[in-house]
Scaffold this motif. Structure first.
Motif, PDB file in Angstrom:
ATOM      1  N   GLU A  47      20.310  -9.140  -2.254  1.00  0.00           N
ATOM      2  CA  GLU A  47      19.210  -8.880  -3.183  1.00  0.00           C
ATOM      3  C   GLU A  47      17.936  -9.598  -2.728  1.00  0.00           C
ATOM      4  O   GLU A  47      16.846  -9.029  -2.724  1.00  0.00           O
ATOM      5  N   GLN A  48      18.088 -10.861  -2.327  1.00  0.00           N
ATOM      6  CA  GLN A  48      16.939 -11.642  -1.872  1.00  0.00           C
ATOM      7  C   GLN A  48      16.364 -11.075  -0.577  1.00  0.00           C
ATOM      8  O   GLN A  48      15.145 -11.060  -0.371  1.00  0.00           O
ATOM      9  N   ASN A  49      17.252 -10.601   0.290  1.00  0.00           N
ATOM     10  CA  ASN A  49      16.843 -10.043   1.580  1.00  0.00           C
ATOM     11  C   ASN A  49      15.955  -8.813   1.402  1.00  0.00           C
ATOM     12  O   ASN A  49      15.083  -8.541   2.221  1.00  0.00           O
ATOM     13  N   LEU A  50      16.182  -8.066   0.298  1.00  0.00           N
ATOM     14  CA  LEU A  50      15.466  -6.809   0.087  1.00  0.00           C
ATOM     15  C   LEU A  50      14.298  -6.927  -0.880  1.00  0.00           C
ATOM     16  O   LEU A  50      13.637  -5.928  -1.182  1.00  0.00           O
ATOM     17  N   ALA A  51      14.043  -8.133  -1.374  1.00  0.00           N
ATOM     18  CA  ALA A  51      12.926  -8.321  -2.299  1.00  0.00           C
ATOM     19  C   ALA A  51      11.607  -7.920  -1.636  1.00  0.00           C
ATOM     20  O   ALA A  51      11.299  -8.369  -0.531  1.00  0.00           O
ATOM     21  N   ASP A  52      10.864  -7.067  -2.297  1.00  0.00           N
ATOM     22  CA  ASP A  52       9.556  -6.603  -1.798  1.00  0.00           C
ATOM     23  C   ASP A  52       9.650  -5.926  -0.429  1.00  0.00           C
ATOM     24  O   ASP A  52       8.705  -5.972   0.364  1.00  0.00           O
ATOM     25  N   ALA A  53      10.791  -5.290  -0.146  1.00  0.00           N
ATOM     26  CA  ALA A  53      10.956  -4.626   1.152  1.00  0.00           C
ATOM     27  C   ALA A  53      10.383  -3.218   1.157  1.00  0.00           C
ATOM     28  O   ALA A  53      10.091  -2.667   2.219  1.00  0.00           O
ATOM     29  N   PHE A  54      10.190  -2.610  -0.028  1.00  0.00           N
ATOM     30  CA  PHE A  54       9.742  -1.224  -0.117  1.00  0.00           C
ATOM     31  C   PHE A  54       8.427  -1.121  -0.883  1.00  0.00           C
ATOM     32  O   PHE A  54       8.066  -1.996  -1.671  1.00  0.00           O
ATOM     33  N   ARG A  55       7.742   0.005  -0.664  1.00  0.00           N
ATOM     34  CA  ARG A  55       6.586   0.357  -1.476  1.00  0.00           C
ATOM     35  C   ARG A  55       6.479   1.880  -1.516  1.00  0.00           C
ATOM     36  O   ARG A  55       7.025   2.585  -0.649  1.00  0.00           O
ATOM     37  N   ILE A  56       5.772   2.374  -2.521  1.00  0.00           N
ATOM     38  CA  ILE A  56       5.493   3.804  -2.624  1.00  0.00           C
ATOM     39  C   ILE A  56       4.482   4.180  -1.545  1.00  0.00           C
ATOM     40  O   ILE A  56       3.502   3.462  -1.335  1.00  0.00           O
ATOM     41  N   SER A  57       4.697   5.293  -0.880  1.00  0.00           N
ATOM     42  CA  SER A  57       3.709   5.745   0.101  1.00  0.00           C
ATOM     43  C   SER A  57       2.429   6.170  -0.620  1.00  0.00           C
ATOM     44  O   SER A  57       2.456   6.544  -1.791  1.00  0.00           O
ATOM     45  N   LYS A  58       1.297   6.121   0.065  1.00  0.00           N
ATOM     46  CA  LYS A  58       0.008   6.449  -0.553  1.00  0.00           C
ATOM     47  C   LYS A  58      -0.021   7.887  -1.063  1.00  0.00           C
ATOM     48  O   LYS A  58      -0.482   8.159  -2.169  1.00  0.00           O
ATOM     49  N   SER A  59       0.472   8.812  -0.251  1.00  0.00           N
ATOM     50  CA  SER A  59       0.448  10.221  -0.654  1.00  0.00           C
ATOM     51  C   SER A  59       1.353  10.464  -1.858  1.00  0.00           C
ATOM     52  O   SER A  59       1.016  11.225  -2.770  1.00  0.00           O
ATOM     53  N   PHE A  60       2.516   9.804  -1.882  1.00  0.00           N
ATOM     54  CA  PHE A  60       3.462   9.957  -2.986  1.00  0.00           C
ATOM     55  C   PHE A  60       2.882   9.336  -4.254  1.00  0.00           C
ATOM     56  O   PHE A  60       3.049   9.862  -5.352  1.00  0.00           O
ATOM     57  N   GLY A  61       2.190   8.204  -4.088  1.00  0.00           N
ATOM     58  CA  GLY A  61       1.582   7.535  -5.223  1.00  0.00           C
ATOM     59  C   GLY A  61       0.470   8.332  -5.869  1.00  0.00           C
ATOM     60  O   GLY A  61       0.253   8.272  -7.081  1.00  0.00           O
ATOM     61  N   LYS A  62      -0.266   9.106  -5.054  1.00  0.00           N
ATOM     62  CA  LYS A  62      -1.359   9.929  -5.587  1.00  0.00           C
ATOM     63  C   LYS A  62      -0.841  11.179  -6.278  1.00  0.00           C
ATOM     64  O   LYS A  62      -1.487  11.703  -7.188  1.00  0.00           O
ATOM     65  N   HIS A  63       0.293  11.678  -5.845  1.00  0.00           N
ATOM     66  CA  HIS A  63       0.862  12.903  -6.412  1.00  0.00           C
ATOM     67  C   HIS A  63       2.312  12.625  -6.819  1.00  0.00           C
ATOM     68  O   HIS A  63       3.257  12.965  -6.101  1.00  0.00           O
ATOM     69  N   LEU A  64       2.476  11.993  -7.970  1.00  0.00           N
ATOM     70  CA  LEU A  64       3.807  11.624  -8.435  1.00  0.00           C
ATOM     71  C   LEU A  64       4.638  12.875  -8.712  1.00  0.00           C
ATOM     72  O   LEU A  64       4.101  13.893  -9.169  1.00  0.00           O
ATOM     73  N   PRO A  65       5.921  12.824  -8.441  1.00  0.00           N
ATOM     74  CA  PRO A  65       6.764  14.011  -8.635  1.00  0.00           C
ATOM     75  C   PRO A  65       6.901  14.362 -10.108  1.00  0.00           C
ATOM     76  O   PRO A  65       6.904  13.480 -10.975  1.00  0.00           O
ATOM     77  N   ASN A  66       7.034  15.656 -10.390  1.00  0.00           N
ATOM     78  CA  ASN A  66       7.256  16.094 -11.760  1.00  0.00           C
ATOM     79  C   ASN A  66       8.729  16.345 -12.038  1.00  0.00           C
ATOM     80  O   ASN A  66       9.090  16.974 -13.031  1.00  0.00           O
ATOM     81  N   SER A  67       9.569  15.857 -11.153  1.00  0.00           N
ATOM     82  CA  SER A  67      11.018  15.950 -11.343  1.00  0.00           C
ATOM     83  C   SER A  67      11.653  14.607 -10.970  1.00  0.00           C
ATOM     84  O   SER A  67      11.077  13.837 -10.193  1.00  0.00           O
TER      85      SER A  67
END
Length: 230
Positions: free
Chosen positions: A165-185
């Motif tokens: 759990e500690q190893n993966l803390a803050d390991a990911f982020r939303i991509s810019k394109s995905f963040g601008k157009h959030l999925p509707n599903s």
């Protein structure tokens, strides 16, 4: 990373050219020989939705041992990208047959990403290839760049649950394109191997913080003892 055109060309070559099976080196007309294909299909779990509970429900196709373990290793480390096709299709077929697929008509499929350095070294993300083939079969929308891995983590193997759990803390982020157009599903995460769930929980939390519903995760294999092959 291989392009869609390259994957298409490789698929055509696999159809028309005979090659040796990447798992046993015997002649094969498809991704692997008929004998290995039968062995792989015997790795399928009797109840792939047996662990569909909790904060991030999990759907597992097979037991991580024997020929399935060799197939995943060949896909990841031996550049046998074409093995993602049967694995992705079998995962999709089992998914569509399960009761958990019924309540949702649309899903956005997001593979667990690799760190850019690992992606550059390997040349492709095996989870993305599995996700693409899963979507080809199910018709779900594939969002290969939904998540980015921004921190290179230690190998999870051998770490305790807390250390994972500690190893993966803050390991990911939303991509810019995905963040601008959030999925509707709702989002279905895809990975090759499920162990403690630390990776998918870390990824799911990032999506949920953006208000994105995470339906669960589907993976090819697990080594968890609660599952049994059919």
């Amino acid at each position: 990373m291989s392009t869609p055109i390259e994957r298409f060309k490789n698929g055509l070559l696999a159809l028309f050219l005979k090659s040796n099976c990447p798992l046993c080196d015997r002649p094969a007309e498809g991704e692997c020989c008929a004998a290995c294909q039968r062995q792989l299909q015997r790795c399928q779990l009797a109840k792939p939705d047996n662990f569909w509970t909790g904060e991030v429900p999990v759907f597992i196709w097979g037991n991580y041992s024997g020929v399935l373990k060799r197939a995943i290793a060949a896909l990841k480390y031996d550049n046998q990208q074409h093995l993602a096709r049967p694995l992705g299709h079998w995962l999709a077929q089992a998914w569509l047959k399960s009761s958990i697929a019924t309540p949702v008509k649309k899903l956005t499929v997001v593979p667990i990403p690799l760190h850019p350095l690992k992606l550059k070294k390997r040349g492709y993300n095996q989870a993305e290839l599995i996700a693409q083939n899963f979507c080809d079969f199910t018709g779900y929308k594939h969002q290969p760049l939904g998540l980015e891995r921004i921190r290179e983590t230690e190998a999870q193997f051998g770490l305790s649950a807390q250390a994972r759990e500690q190893n993966l803390a803050d390991a990911f982020r939303i991509s810019k394109s995905f963040g601008k157009h959030l999925p509707n599903s709702p989002v279905l995460l895809i990975d090759d191997i499920y162990t403690t769930g630390a990776t998918v929980r870390a990824a799911a939390q990032i999506l949920q913080k953006q208000g994105i519903q995470v339906y669960g995760v589907a993976a090819i294999a697990t080594s968890k003892g609660q599952f049994h092959s059919s």
